[in-house]
Each structure stands twice: as C-alpha cells, then as structure tokens.
Write a protein that holds these residues in place. Structure first.
Motif, PDB file in Angstrom:
ATOM      1  N   ARG A 161      58.336   6.221  81.117  1.00  0.00           N
ATOM      2  CA  ARG A 161      59.281   6.962  80.298  1.00  0.00           C
ATOM      3  C   ARG A 161      60.597   6.198  80.340  1.00  0.00           C
ATOM      4  O   ARG A 161      61.056   5.832  81.412  1.00  0.00           O
ATOM      5  N   VAL A 163      64.703   5.689  79.442  1.00  0.00           N
ATOM      6  CA  VAL A 163      66.007   6.187  79.014  1.00  0.00           C
ATOM      7  C   VAL A 163      66.609   5.089  78.143  1.00  0.00           C
ATOM      8  O   VAL A 163      66.898   3.988  78.626  1.00  0.00           O
ATOM      9  N   ARG A 166      70.929   5.836  72.274  1.00  0.00           N
ATOM     10  CA  ARG A 166      70.616   6.479  71.002  1.00  0.00           C
ATOM     11  C   ARG A 166      70.738   5.517  69.824  1.00  0.00           C
ATOM     12  O   ARG A 166      70.053   5.673  68.817  1.00  0.00           O
ATOM     13  N   HIS A 179      59.905   8.647  70.220  1.00  0.00           N
ATOM     14  CA  HIS A 179      59.997  10.106  70.177  1.00  0.00           C
ATOM     15  C   HIS A 179      58.638  10.778  70.304  1.00  0.00           C
ATOM     16  O   HIS A 179      58.578  11.978  70.600  1.00  0.00           O
ATOM     17  N   ASN A 183      60.180   9.989  76.201  1.00  0.00           N
ATOM     18  CA  ASN A 183      61.349   9.160  76.469  1.00  0.00           C
ATOM     19  C   ASN A 183      62.590   9.963  76.109  1.00  0.00           C
ATOM     20  O   ASN A 183      62.495  11.057  75.557  1.00  0.00           O
ATOM     21  N   TYR A 184      63.754   9.382  76.390  1.00  0.00           N
ATOM     22  CA  TYR A 184      64.988  10.066  75.984  1.00  0.00           C
ATOM     23  C   TYR A 184      65.988   9.052  75.450  1.00  0.00           C
ATOM     24  O   TYR A 184      66.280   8.042  76.102  1.00  0.00           O
ATOM     25  N   ALA A 186      69.599   8.468  74.867  1.00  0.00           N
ATOM     26  CA  ALA A 186      70.820   9.053  75.420  1.00  0.00           C
ATOM     27  C   ALA A 186      72.022   8.770  74.533  1.00  0.00           C
ATOM     28  O   ALA A 186      72.194   7.671  73.996  1.00  0.00           O
ATOM     29  N   GLU A 196      73.519  15.898  78.435  1.00  0.00           N
ATOM     30  CA  GLU A 196      72.764  14.654  78.592  1.00  0.00           C
ATOM     31  C   GLU A 196      72.095  14.591  79.965  1.00  0.00           C
ATOM     32  O   GLU A 196      70.924  14.213  80.088  1.00  0.00           O
ATOM     33  N   ALA A 199      69.107  16.830  80.096  1.00  0.00           N
ATOM     34  CA  ALA A 199      67.965  16.251  79.394  1.00  0.00           C
ATOM     35  C   ALA A 199      67.266  15.204  80.256  1.00  0.00           C
ATOM     36  O   ALA A 199      66.030  15.122  80.276  1.00  0.00           O
ATOM     37  N   LEU A 200      68.034  14.419  80.999  1.00  0.00           N
ATOM     38  CA  LEU A 200      67.430  13.429  81.895  1.00  0.00           C
ATOM     39  C   LEU A 200      66.679  14.112  83.028  1.00  0.00           C
ATOM     40  O   LEU A 200      65.610  13.643  83.447  1.00  0.00           O
ATOM     41  N   LEU A 203      63.391  15.086  81.758  1.00  0.00           N
ATOM     42  CA  LEU A 203      62.530  13.926  81.565  1.00  0.00           C
ATOM     43  C   LEU A 203      61.760  13.571  82.832  1.00  0.00           C
ATOM     44  O   LEU A 203      60.598  13.167  82.772  1.00  0.00           O
TER      45      LEU A 203
END
Length: 343
Positions: A161, A163, A166, A179, A183-184, A186, A196, A199-200, A203
C-alpha cells in the motif's frame, strides 16, 4: 478553503476525462513527430559531442512509456467491465489481478529504463522483507526510487500500500489502479492535517502478515533550497532538532506525522528502510536528459528495524527517526566516497 478541493480535477470522472485523452494525444504526437524529430535530435546530440544520444534516448523512452501507459489503460478498462462494471473491484480476485498488473507494469517500466536509458541497479537485503507486516520508509530523490519497493515487496510475496502525493493523480494509470487498491493520495497542503493523518491510520489499521505500507518521510524530492526551508520550519516548533536537520547533506529532514500515524495504526509492523545511492540530481527533465544514459549503477540496500527497537513515545520516536535519517545520510556519503575512490 483548500483550492485543490475546489478544483474540478478532484472529481475522478472529470479528471480522467482530461488526463486520459491528454495522455493518448501526447503519445500519438510523439509517434507522429518521431520520423522528423529523431534525425534532428541525432544531429543535435552529435553537435553537442554527446555520442550516446541522450535526446534520442529520451524521446524513444517517452514514446515507449506513453504506449505502455495507453495499453495499460485499455487493460484496466477491460478489468472494470469484467468486474461487473466496477461492482466487484474490491473483491479478492480483482485486487489480486490488479496487484499482478501492478507488478508487471513496474517490471516493464524498469526494463525500459534499463534498455533505453541505461539504468542498472542492485537491491541488497531482500531477505529482510519477510515476514510482514512491514512499514517501509524510503529515501526519495527521483521518481525512479518509488519503483524499487514495488518490485522488491511484490517479488517477496507482500502486497503493498502506497502513500502517494495527490498531485500524482494526473498520471492516469496511477490514478485508476492506485484508487482500486488500498493506497492513499495525500494532500500535502496542510489544510486538513488531522483528516490526512486519520486517513493514513485507516490505511495501516488492518495490515496482515503478507502486507506492507510504503511512505517517503522526506515528503518531497530534496534540493538545497527545500532543505533550508525545511530546517527553518522545524526551528519554529522543534528547535532542539534544528542542528541535526541542518547537518543532513544528502537527505531532507524527515517529516514524522504520517510515519507516526502509520506506526500507531500497525503496532505489530517492523520497519524496513530503502536506502539507495546513484539517483541524486535526477529531479527534473533537464537534469535527467543531461545524465542520459545512466553511467553508474544504483545501489539499493535494505535495513530492517524490529518493532521492539522503536520507541512508543512521540518525543523519543522523533529522536529515533532523526537517528535513522542521520544513519541514512552518512550511508549515502560513504557510498559516494566509495564511487569517487573507484574512479
């Protein structure tokens, strides 16, 4: 308000209606212009006394990358249809298929970098990647170094996964596949730090024995100017770390917010550091073209830190992270000295 949030590019459909046709159009343009552009670039390279033809190699790589990107976009569109027009994209079989596609794409991209641009690399310490769960901390100086964890972790049987920043959502394949997998992307603007970090945490909250999560604590590819600004900002809230941050010569001061959020969410995960040498200076298109073809091999070395060696308290953990990044900085310096002495 966050300008990024207000942008129409934040809507996935709107964004992809722009980025996918743009990628196709750019690739077609490169192919159509190649019969004229490539001979001219040969002449320019030779007039500049560059017999290994960096401009030609750069154009050929751009075409090959564009064709690969477009082909993969067709594949992921077919996968969307096969998944029931998106209804089963989060199912186990769909995610395994996307991970396999991700590994194949990374392999092809590294093969292109090797055959066209001359990239050579070795990864030492892959035995440290099992068992999981793992949290991977990577040094970040080039887009190329983001590929090494994907290659090594996938080949070790670990799902990964990422990070990601964006801004990478403008790359269509990263956007779509990124997506579909956990994954994220950021937002680094700092307008919603709490959201943020939450959200991590999500994850990494369910990492299993075959899972890993990858983050680049420096947050950006470093330059002298960025390093100076980072040290200045650090001094506003943590003056006790300024001298240590200013002493770093090859790395950016690590940003701990995201790293700590992942560590707190995955208390069983060990840490693996991806240290590498040989990619510094390849931050922009001009620098990359000037370096082509790559003449020196890239060395990647992995270090595993058991979870029991990582402090729980955030103050102690900051010291630990700066100790780790100082070790990384010294290692990069030693690798450079070794290369220079061999010349």
């Amino acid at each position: 308000m966050n300008q990024m949030a207000e942008s129409p590019m934040r809507n996935p459909l709107t964004r992809r209606l722009i980025t996918v046709p743009a990628t196709l159009a750019l690739t077609v343009t490169l192919v159509v212009l190649a019969p004229v552009a490539l001979p001219l670039m040969v002449i320019v390279d030779l007039l500049r006394l560059r017999p290994r033809l960096p401009l030609v190699r750069g154009w050929i790589f751009a075409i090959a990358y564009g064709v690969l990107e477009c082909a993969m976009l067709v594949v992921v569109a077919i996968m969307w249809v096969v998944s029931g027009f998106g209804l089963a994209l989060t199912s186990g079989p769909s995610r395994r298929a996307h991970r396999a596609l991700q590994r194949w794409w990374v392999g092809r991209l590294l093969a292109l970098l090797s055959s066209v641009l001359g990239l050579r690399f070795s990864i030492e310490g892959v035995e440290h990647l099992t068992p999981g769960p793992l949290m991977v901390l990577g040094r970040h100086v080039s887009l190329v170094d983001t590929l090494f964890p994907a290659l090594a972790l996938s080949d070790s049987g670990l799902s990964l996964r990422y990070v990601l920043k964006r801004e990478l959502e403008v790359v269509p394949l990263l956007d779509v596949v990124g997506h579909r997998l956990p994954n994220y992307f950021a937002d680094r603007s700092g307008t919603d730090t709490e959201g943020e970090l939450a959200a991590l945490s999500r994850l990494a909250s369910d990492l299993g024995q075959n899972d890993s999560v990858v983050i680049f604590p420096e947050g950006t590819r470093g330059t002298e100017e960025k390093r100076a600004r980072a040290v200045e900002r650090l001094g506003e809230h943590h003056p006790e770390l300024v001298d240590r941050a200013a002493a770093l010569r090859h790395t950016m001061p690590p940003r701990w917010g995201g790293t700590f959020a992942l560590l707190d969410a995955a208390p069983e995960a060990d840490v693996v550091v991806f240290a590498h040498h040989g990619l510094a200076g390849l931050r922009g298109l001009r620098a990359i073209l000037a370096a082509l073809p790559f003449r020196r091999p890239v060395t990647v070395e992995l270090w595993r830190i058991p979870r029991c060696d990582i402090p729980d308290g955030h103050a102690e953990r900051r010291e630990w992270l700066f100790d780790l990044w100082t070790r990384l900085d010294v290692w990069v310096e030693e690798q450079g000295a070794s290369v220079r002495s061999a010349l």
